[in-house]
Design an enzyme around this catalytic site. Structure first.
Site, PDB file in Angstrom:
ATOM      1  N   GLU A  82      36.935  38.611  42.866  1.00 41.54           N
ATOM      2  CA  GLU A  82      37.381  37.674  43.914  1.00 41.54           C
ATOM      3  C   GLU A  82      37.038  38.194  45.314  1.00 41.54           C
ATOM      4  O   GLU A  82      37.388  39.321  45.660  1.00 41.54           O
ATOM      5  CB  GLU A  82      38.907  37.485  43.787  1.00 41.54           C
ATOM      6  CG  GLU A  82      39.471  36.483  44.773  1.00 41.54           C
ATOM      7  CD  GLU A  82      40.980  36.234  44.581  1.00 41.54           C
ATOM      8  OE1 GLU A  82      41.489  36.385  43.459  1.00 41.54           O
ATOM      9  OE2 GLU A  82      41.634  35.892  45.579  1.00 41.54           O
ATOM     10  N   LYS A 260      51.113  37.272  42.349  1.00 40.73           N
ATOM     11  CA  LYS A 260      49.692  37.288  41.971  1.00 40.73           C
ATOM     12  C   LYS A 260      48.890  38.044  43.019  1.00 40.73           C
ATOM     13  O   LYS A 260      47.988  38.835  42.710  1.00 40.73           O
ATOM     14  CB  LYS A 260      49.181  35.842  41.828  1.00 40.73           C
ATOM     15  CG  LYS A 260      47.772  35.729  41.255  1.00 40.73           C
ATOM     16  CD  LYS A 260      46.674  35.770  42.293  1.00 40.73           C
ATOM     17  CE  LYS A 260      45.305  35.512  41.658  1.00 40.73           C
ATOM     18  NZ  LYS A 260      44.201  35.668  42.594  1.00 40.73           N
ATOM     19  N   ASP A 276      44.831  49.728  31.306  1.00 39.64           N
ATOM     20  CA  ASP A 276      45.125  48.484  30.584  1.00 39.64           C
ATOM     21  C   ASP A 276      45.755  47.474  31.558  1.00 39.64           C
ATOM     22  O   ASP A 276      46.932  47.569  31.895  1.00 39.64           O
ATOM     23  CB  ASP A 276      46.072  48.822  29.422  1.00 39.64           C
ATOM     24  CG  ASP A 276      46.403  47.615  28.566  1.00 39.64           C
ATOM     25  OD1 ASP A 276      46.222  46.473  29.024  1.00 39.64           O
ATOM     26  OD2 ASP A 276      46.856  47.825  27.428  1.00 39.64           O
ATOM     27  N   HIS A 374      38.426  34.109  53.798  1.00 37.01           N
ATOM     28  CA  HIS A 374      37.564  33.713  52.686  1.00 37.01           C
ATOM     29  C   HIS A 374      36.251  33.159  53.220  1.00 37.01           C
ATOM     30  O   HIS A 374      35.185  33.433  52.720  1.00 37.01           O
ATOM     31  CB  HIS A 374      38.237  32.622  51.844  1.00 37.01           C
ATOM     32  CG  HIS A 374      39.218  33.167  50.856  1.00 37.01           C
ATOM     33  ND1 HIS A 374      38.844  33.662  49.640  1.00 37.01           N
ATOM     34  CD2 HIS A 374      40.554  33.309  50.903  1.00 37.01           C
ATOM     35  CE1 HIS A 374      39.905  34.087  48.989  1.00 37.01           C
ATOM     36  NE2 HIS A 374      40.964  33.875  49.736  1.00 37.01           N
TER      37      HIS A 374
HETATM   38  C1  MEV Z   1      44.877  34.805  46.323  1.00 39.33           C
HETATM   39  O1  MEV Z   1      44.172  35.469  45.313  1.00 39.33           O
HETATM   40  C2  MEV Z   1      46.218  35.463  46.561  1.00 39.33           C
HETATM   41  C3  MEV Z   1      47.135  34.737  47.543  1.00 39.33           C
HETATM   42  O2  MEV Z   1      47.306  33.392  47.124  1.00 39.33           O
HETATM   43  C4  MEV Z   1      48.451  35.475  47.521  1.00 39.33           C
HETATM   44  C5  MEV Z   1      49.555  34.775  48.290  1.00 39.33           C
HETATM   45  O3  MEV Z   1      49.523  33.539  48.442  1.00 39.33           O
HETATM   46  O4  MEV Z   1      50.501  35.499  48.663  1.00 39.33           O
HETATM   47  C6  MEV Z   1      46.536  34.699  48.921  1.00 39.33           C
END
Ligand code: MEV
Length: 423
Positions: A82, A260, A276, A374
């Site tokens: 990513e 995430k 892992d 991004h």
């Molecule tokens: C993207 O990979 C991760 C984010 O969505 C995390 C977040 O929203 O805190 C930018």
């Protein structure tokens, strides 16, 4: 001591980055050559790692810079597909440096193995029987891995619980095993299998499952950071980050994305070092839900001076010996780049990276939004696709981002305007 601080690392050529890396980490020329070799893994070796091998799925390996953790400089190898993640971690680490960087700590590297016994008429009585046989059970477990015991690890303790399930009561014995520098899955599974017949004898029940738990609540890593309001972009941004955290704490839909983002960093280091990743994901999310309410793995607060205080706590079961950490040549190089001396140190670094990743995401979300970061990388890629080279890559990319028109046709036009030759 060498510093990991680096400005505009992303603008350097791969050769320049590799030179910096070699100097910082003492990599040999062979190791540098292996990094250049796409994937760095031979089919022969891959065949010995998993079954039915037909090829490779290479992922880019990037280096996050600027990390200062427990007063030690680190370059962080991150394997991830990513865009923006490596740059974001480096940015957050840069923001944290003036206030001393990250501080991290961890528990002993204790894994939990579960042994499930069923068909016991008097499970509470059996529980006390198992607990009274603790020494014998631990001795048998430790006979399975004399090397681990000689290194100061091994089965340390156990506990027992009775579960009420739709198919009857179950007695679950949990072995607590100090795995030292190994992740320890093989060791604890072997121990659990070895003590199962003894548990059957003691309880009169039948053992089914004998397996580790990925909810490694006795193998926690923690990190904290203070970022001045100036470094983060002002008190308003501090408030925005705290409010983003509170949003995640109140709503599992936001919280999944919040966590995430943390795992973006942790998993990238895990993958780079041959650990892992699924075990870490499972453990992290189960830990986040341990209260019954799925919660953020980090906490963000405003301290009395109006600066930002961040902290993180989660199970991080990783190793620096055995498994792919040893079998994969790139994983070995990644560990050398990190220069970690123990599995605990690796876990502490990963906790700090997770916290940094979350800081970067929340700062971007609370301030300019995530798309700008991004977009700049995407714009650079489009500029290169359009035929830009050297300085022109950044010039074309910057213009496209400021115009909010990141497209190949526009890149070609700009390149022509700036005196370049479109591809
Ligand atoms: C993207 O990979 C991760 C984010 O969505 C995390 C977040 O929203 O805190 C930018």
């Amino acid at each position: 001591m060498k510093s990991s601080e680096c400005h505009g690392f992303y603008k350097w050529s791969i050769d320049e980055r590799l030179r910096f890396l070699q100097e910082f980490s003492g990599l040999t020329d062979e190791e540098i050559a292996l990094l250049r070799k796409e994937g760095g893994l031979s089919l022969d070796r891959a065949e010995r790692m998993i079954e039915n091998v037909v090829g490779f799925m290479p992922i880019p390996l990037g280096i996050a810079v600027n990390f200062l953790i427990n007063n030690k400089d680190y370059l962080i190898p991150m394997a991830i597909e990513e865009p923006s993640v490596v740059a974001a971690a480096s940015n957050a680490a840069r923001m944290a440096r003036p206030s001393g960087g990250f501080w991290a700590c961890s528990t002993d590297p204790i894994m939990i193995a579960q042994i499930q016994a069923v068909g016991i008429k008097d499970p509470h009585f059996a529980k006390v029987s198992v607990l009274s046989s603790k020494d014998e059970i631990l001795r048998l477990a430790n006979e399975q891995d004399p090397v681990l015991v000689s290194l100061g690890g091994g089965a340390r303790d156990l506990d027992c619980k009775v579960l009420n399930t739709p198919v009857g009561k179950m007695l679950v014995t949990e072995l607590y095993v100090d795995c030292r520098d190994a992740m320890g899955a093989n060791t604890v599974n072997t121990m659990a299998e070895a003590v199962a017949p003894l548990i059957e004898r003691i309880t009169g029940g039948r053992v089914y499952l004998r397996i580790l738990s990925n909810l490694a609540t006795r193998r926690l890593a923690r990190a904290k950071v203070t970022v001045s309001k100036e470094a983060v972009g002002g008190e308003d941004v501090v408030d925005g980050i705290v409010s983003a955290y509170e949003f995640a704490a109140a709503d599992p839909y936001r919280c999944a994305t919040h966590n995430k983002g943390i795992m973006n960093g942790i998993i990238a280091v895990a993958l780079a070092t041959g650990n892992d990743t699924r075990a870490l994901e499972a453990g992290a999310h189960a830990y986040a839900a341990r209260s019954g309410h799925y919660s953020p793995l980090t906490v963000w607060e405003k301290n009395p001076r109006g600066d930002l205080s961040g902290s993180i706590e989660l199970p991080i079961a990783v190793g620096i010996v055995g498994g792919a950490t040893h079998a994969h040549p790139i994983a070995k190089i990644a560990l050398k780049i990190l220069g970690v001396k123990s599995a605990r140190e690796l876990a502490e670094v990963m906790a700090a990276v997770g916290l940094a990743q979350n800081l970067a995401a929340l700062r971007a979300l609370a301030a300019e939004g995530i798309q700008r970061g991004h977009m700049s990388l995407h714009a650079r890629n489009i500029a290169i696709m359009a035929g830009a080279t050297g300085d022109l890559v950044d010039k074309v990319a910057e213009r496209m981002v400021s115009e909010r028109k990141v497209r190949l046709d526009r890149a070609r036009e700009l390149l022509r305007e700036l005196g370049g030759q479109p591809a």
